[in-house]
Motif scaffolding. Structure first.
Motif, PDB file in Angstrom:
ATOM      1  N   PRO A  11     -91.336  41.305   5.942  1.00 55.37           N
ATOM      2  CA  PRO A  11     -91.456  40.104   5.127  1.00 55.37           C
ATOM      3  C   PRO A  11     -91.083  40.393   3.682  1.00 55.37           C
ATOM      4  O   PRO A  11     -91.354  41.474   3.162  1.00 55.37           O
ATOM      5  CB  PRO A  11     -92.950  39.751   5.250  1.00 55.37           C
ATOM      6  CG  PRO A  11     -93.396  40.403   6.513  1.00 55.37           C
ATOM      7  CD  PRO A  11     -92.586  41.657   6.633  1.00 55.37           C
ATOM      8  N   GLY A  12     -90.440  39.429   3.047  1.00 57.51           N
ATOM      9  CA  GLY A  12     -90.109  39.606   1.632  1.00 57.51           C
ATOM     10  C   GLY A  12     -88.649  39.427   1.299  1.00 57.51           C
ATOM     11  O   GLY A  12     -88.276  39.413   0.127  1.00 57.51           O
ATOM     12  N   GLY A  13     -87.788  39.336   2.310  1.00 56.46           N
ATOM     13  CA  GLY A  13     -86.391  39.013   2.052  1.00 56.46           C
ATOM     14  C   GLY A  13     -85.453  40.169   1.832  1.00 56.46           C
ATOM     15  O   GLY A  13     -84.266  39.965   1.565  1.00 56.46           O
ATOM     16  N   ARG A  14     -85.918  41.402   1.949  1.00 60.72           N
ATOM     17  CA  ARG A  14     -85.024  42.545   1.818  1.00 60.72           C
ATOM     18  C   ARG A  14     -84.138  42.664   3.061  1.00 60.72           C
ATOM     19  O   ARG A  14     -84.527  42.224   4.147  1.00 60.72           O
ATOM     20  CB  ARG A  14     -85.821  43.844   1.671  1.00 60.72           C
ATOM     21  CG  ARG A  14     -86.447  44.042   0.301  1.00 60.72           C
ATOM     22  CD  ARG A  14     -87.194  45.391   0.269  1.00 60.72           C
ATOM     23  NE  ARG A  14     -86.325  46.480   0.699  1.00 60.72           N
ATOM     24  CZ  ARG A  14     -85.490  47.127  -0.120  1.00 60.72           C
ATOM     25  NH1 ARG A  14     -85.416  46.800  -1.387  1.00 60.72           N
ATOM     26  NH2 ARG A  14     -84.741  48.114   0.342  1.00 60.72           N
ATOM     27  N   PRO A  15     -82.950  43.296   2.916  1.00 59.83           N
ATOM     28  CA  PRO A  15     -82.115  43.537   4.099  1.00 59.83           C
ATOM     29  C   PRO A  15     -82.854  44.400   5.120  1.00 59.83           C
ATOM     30  O   PRO A  15     -83.704  45.221   4.764  1.00 59.83           O
ATOM     31  CB  PRO A  15     -80.903  44.280   3.526  1.00 59.83           C
ATOM     32  CG  PRO A  15     -80.882  43.944   2.073  1.00 59.83           C
ATOM     33  CD  PRO A  15     -82.310  43.771   1.669  1.00 59.83           C
ATOM     34  N   PRO A  48     -78.055  49.740   5.117  1.00 63.82           N
ATOM     35  CA  PRO A  48     -77.534  49.061   6.313  1.00 63.82           C
ATOM     36  C   PRO A  48     -76.134  49.522   6.708  1.00 63.82           C
ATOM     37  O   PRO A  48     -75.805  49.562   7.899  1.00 63.82           O
ATOM     38  CB  PRO A  48     -77.556  47.581   5.899  1.00 63.82           C
ATOM     39  CG  PRO A  48     -78.701  47.486   4.945  1.00 63.82           C
ATOM     40  CD  PRO A  48     -78.613  48.774   4.148  1.00 63.82           C
ATOM     41  N   TRP A  49     -75.301  49.859   5.741  1.00 67.24           N
ATOM     42  CA  TRP A  49     -73.974  50.389   6.070  1.00 67.24           C
ATOM     43  C   TRP A  49     -74.117  51.697   6.834  1.00 67.24           C
ATOM     44  O   TRP A  49     -73.451  51.924   7.843  1.00 67.24           O
ATOM     45  CB  TRP A  49     -73.162  50.611   4.792  1.00 67.24           C
ATOM     46  CG  TRP A  49     -71.793  51.183   5.031  1.00 67.24           C
ATOM     47  CD1 TRP A  49     -70.639  50.488   5.245  1.00 67.24           C
ATOM     48  CD2 TRP A  49     -71.435  52.573   5.109  1.00 67.24           C
ATOM     49  NE1 TRP A  49     -69.580  51.358   5.441  1.00 67.24           N
ATOM     50  CE2 TRP A  49     -70.042  52.642   5.360  1.00 67.24           C
ATOM     51  CE3 TRP A  49     -72.148  53.762   4.968  1.00 67.24           C
ATOM     52  CZ2 TRP A  49     -69.364  53.853   5.489  1.00 67.24           C
ATOM     53  CZ3 TRP A  49     -71.471  54.965   5.106  1.00 67.24           C
ATOM     54  CH2 TRP A  49     -70.087  55.012   5.355  1.00 67.24           C
ATOM     55  N   LEU A  50     -74.976  52.585   6.338  1.00 61.12           N
ATOM     56  CA  LEU A  50     -75.146  53.887   6.990  1.00 61.12           C
ATOM     57  C   LEU A  50     -75.621  53.731   8.426  1.00 61.12           C
ATOM     58  O   LEU A  50     -75.067  54.362   9.337  1.00 61.12           O
ATOM     59  CB  LEU A  50     -76.145  54.736   6.209  1.00 61.12           C
ATOM     60  CG  LEU A  50     -76.459  56.092   6.863  1.00 61.12           C
ATOM     61  CD1 LEU A  50     -75.333  57.074   6.635  1.00 61.12           C
ATOM     62  CD2 LEU A  50     -77.778  56.652   6.361  1.00 61.12           C
ATOM     63  N   VAL A  51     -76.656  52.913   8.652  1.00 69.16           N
ATOM     64  CA  VAL A  51     -77.192  52.813  10.010  1.00 69.16           C
ATOM     65  C   VAL A  51     -76.179  52.167  10.954  1.00 69.16           C
ATOM     66  O   VAL A  51     -76.104  52.538  12.136  1.00 69.16           O
ATOM     67  CB  VAL A  51     -78.554  52.078  10.043  1.00 69.16           C
ATOM     68  CG1 VAL A  51     -79.603  52.852   9.276  1.00 69.16           C
ATOM     69  CG2 VAL A  51     -78.454  50.655   9.530  1.00 69.16           C
ATOM     70  N   ALA A  52     -75.395  51.220  10.450  1.00 73.20           N
ATOM     71  CA  ALA A  52     -74.367  50.611  11.295  1.00 73.20           C
ATOM     72  C   ALA A  52     -73.280  51.614  11.648  1.00 73.20           C
ATOM     73  O   ALA A  52     -72.797  51.663  12.795  1.00 73.20           O
ATOM     74  CB  ALA A  52     -73.766  49.393  10.601  1.00 73.20           C
TER      75      ALA A  52
END
Length: 249
Positions: A11-15, A48-52
């Motif tokens: 919760p909170g809107g972070r990616p 998120p780029w790294l995990v993708a």
């Protein structure tokens, strides 16, 4: 293998720094480490780029090299991810973006797993016995400040995580269960394992709840516990991204 999962941002809107890829033969779950404010990672990319990137490289190897040992799959995934941004980023930086990895694969003879970082795989056998692959090395660090964690990352005395050290794969928690003995399994990030580590539930309870009520309900259980907990009672984030996957064999 039948896989059902949810992957939800805190919760909170972070990616969302969690990531999942699943097929009928394997599931890959990653939980990217949130970048501390003000720390120079030496990288132009976000978590998120790294995990993708890493998740995609792992899935490609698992799909095309089905007999490759999971430690080698993990090593090659880290190497391929590093190569994808070696020309733009400083991969010698100890604070380079990082992520946990949990892999579960159903082969012809065995159900195998590899866990790097503080995610978990729980396999229930047909006789009711649980096999738990859980890397809890972060629970034993001497200190938890930003600098202390940075110093401990990918060291013999600290903890290991997927980032800029392919040899981290050698420190993954691994195991297997014969396919004939495997009944069901869970693959979860630490946003879910806190049900056990913080809130007193057992691995068996977690798996039973996941199977009976589904992944979304398990995340709701976590959020209810988080909201009911006094501020400051536990180290770390009040809320975290949460991924829960149920595998039936």
């Amino acid at each position: 293998m039948e896989v059902t999962y949810t992957c939800q941002a805190a919760p909170g809107g972070r990616p969302n720094d969690d990531f999942v890829i699943a097929t009928e033969r394997y599931i890959v779950v990653l939980d990217g480490a949130t970048a501390p404010a003000g720390v120079d990672s030496g990288c132009i990319h976000d978590v998120p780029w790294l995990v993708a990137q890493l998740g995609t490289h792992l899935a490609r190897t698992l799909s095309t090299e089905q007999a490759a040992p999971l430690v080698e799959v993990l090593r090659s995934g880290i190497e391929a991810t590093m190569a994808s941004h070696a020309d733009t980023c400083d991969l010698t930086n100890r604070d380079s973006p990082s992520t946990t990895v949990a892999i579960l694969r159903r082969g012809a003879e065995d159900v195998e797993y590899a866990v790097l970082g503080d995610s978990a795989v729980i396999v229930e056998q047909r006789d009711g016995e649980l096999v738990v692959g859980h890397d809890d090395r972060t629970s034993y660090l001497p200190a938890y400040g930003v600098e202390a964690v940075s110093q401990a990352r990918n060291t013999e005395w600290g903890f290991w995580i997927a980032s800029n050290r392919p040899d981290a794969a050698d420190y993954a928690v691994t195991g297997l269960v014969p396919v004939s003995a495997a009944y069901r399994a869970a693959v979860v990030t630490d946003g879910i394992t806190r049900l056990v580590e913080r809130y007193g539930r057992s691995w068996a309870d977690l798996l039973k709840r996941l199977d009976s009520h589904g992944p979304n309900q398990l995340v709701k259980d976590v959020r209810a516990e988080e909201r009911a907990t006094p501020a400051g009672q536990y180290r770390g984030k009040v809320h975290d991204d949460a991924t829960a996957a149920l595998c039936r064999f």
